[in-house]
Write a protein that holds these residues in place. Sequence first.
Motif, short mmCIF file in Angstrom:
data_model
loop_
_atom_site.label_atom_id
_atom_site.label_comp_id
_atom_site.label_asym_id
_atom_site.label_seq_id
_atom_site.Cartn_x
_atom_site.Cartn_y
_atom_site.Cartn_z
N PRO A 101 -4.77 -10.56 -0.52
CA PRO A 101 -3.62 -9.77 -0.97
C PRO A 101 -2.59 -10.56 -1.75
O PRO A 101 -1.81 -9.98 -2.51
N SER A 104 0.80 -1.22 0.00
CA SER A 104 0.00 0.00 0.00
C SER A 104 0.84 1.27 0.00
O SER A 104 0.28 2.37 -0.02
N LYS A 152 -8.54 -3.98 -3.28
CA LYS A 152 -7.68 -3.48 -4.36
C LYS A 152 -8.41 -2.35 -5.06
O LYS A 152 -9.62 -2.42 -5.31
N MET A 186 -3.52 -1.15 -2.79
CA MET A 186 -4.38 -1.89 -1.87
C MET A 186 -4.67 -1.07 -0.63
O MET A 186 -3.82 -0.35 -0.13
N ARG A 191 -3.78 -10.48 -5.83
CA ARG A 191 -4.31 -9.19 -6.26
C ARG A 191 -4.48 -9.07 -7.76
O ARG A 191 -5.34 -8.31 -8.23
N SER A 233 -2.41 0.28 -9.77
CA SER A 233 -3.30 -0.20 -8.71
C SER A 233 -2.61 -0.12 -7.36
O SER A 233 -1.39 0.07 -7.26
#
Length: 405
Positions: free
Chosen positions: A288, A60, A236, A325, A291, A323
């Motif tokens: 996770p 992240s 996500k 998370m 993803r 992208s």
Amino acid sequence: MCFQSFLKWRDIETKLVEEEFDVCVVGGGVMGSCAAYSLAEAGKSTVLIEQFPIPHTRGSSSGHSRITSLSDYRHPFMASLVNHGYKQWLKLQTIAAEWAVRQAPVLTIGTDEEVIKHKGKRIESCGFPPTRLTIADLNAQYKSQFPSDRFAVIDPSGLVLVANKCVLLVQKLFKSRGGVILDGCPVKQVETEKERIRITCPRRVITCKSLVLCPGPWAKELLGKVGIKLPLRTLKTGVWYFKLRDPSFPPSSINDLSISNEFFYATRPFEYPGLIKFGVHDGVEIDPGEREKCDLSHLKKKMTDYLEEFFPQIEPQPSIEESCMYTMTPDSNFILDYHPKHKNIVYACGFSGTGFQLGPAIGEVLAGMVLDYEPIHDMTPFRASRFNLQDEEDPPKSPSATSKY
């Protein structure tokens, strides 16, 4: 590499290494890196363990940018943390003598005039003059076409944190204070032995007095290994970079709160020439570790529909797609606490897509918890006890914290 050197390297790689530190921090994202730096700065021998090779884009804390400003908080109890994190990012950049922060005023748009007025007062309370825009001013400056029921204000304290550079900068400072980083080193087992903690990784065993867990999207899995069950969800989400048809677009970030149950945002154009980053604060629940199997096409459509309706000077089809998370809690506020049975284990998780700006502040709080310092912020609203942990499947929607360190 000669054959003899290869054999020596192979022996090192296959040999079980046992090491001892005062503190072990697990998780090499922004929170773990800042906690490790604060602990090393306090004179503690500290190791930072990251499961993936550094740098990486699987958690992240990666990517180019995050938005922050001194007025960027939803609840009054967040004000001191936001202020602390804001000032510390500027200080860390100065200490490292590397730029990782850029100025970028933040435009906030909404349909509730009182909310926008309150935002303006909050900006003033931070010592900055807000700029209130009429709908005509808004549409003229941003080449937009918002309807007459919108209200807007600009916060001049806004910054863009260059996320990947910020994390590497903190890790560099950590190593300069004697810290050790072990990347590509997933944690397999955590054992508590009286006042010591034993952490087993591939080819390594770490023994320490205290443990800090900042596992990001893997929080539910890793915290479960030490007996902590929390109501967390991993999402996500996507970010997209769109071409500016008009290069005179203002160099500011955007938070649009005007659409019911939606939150759109943009970061000041600078990452890719001629492109602006937009995103929607939403996501798809995932494992996770898997993803890439997630379909974000419906979020992309939300984003392109939004641009077509309100920003005709921005090409609605993205040029670049990326992208990230989120680790979500039921109330979208993070969790910061001690292990219920072992006070020498502390953890931070569930930052719900809005935590990066707080990194240095959270790092100092975690270090203070390990060192048993007097708290520098009231962490009561962020204790795990606000959730009914006896019934993880149906947690309460509002916090009811009862403890304070």
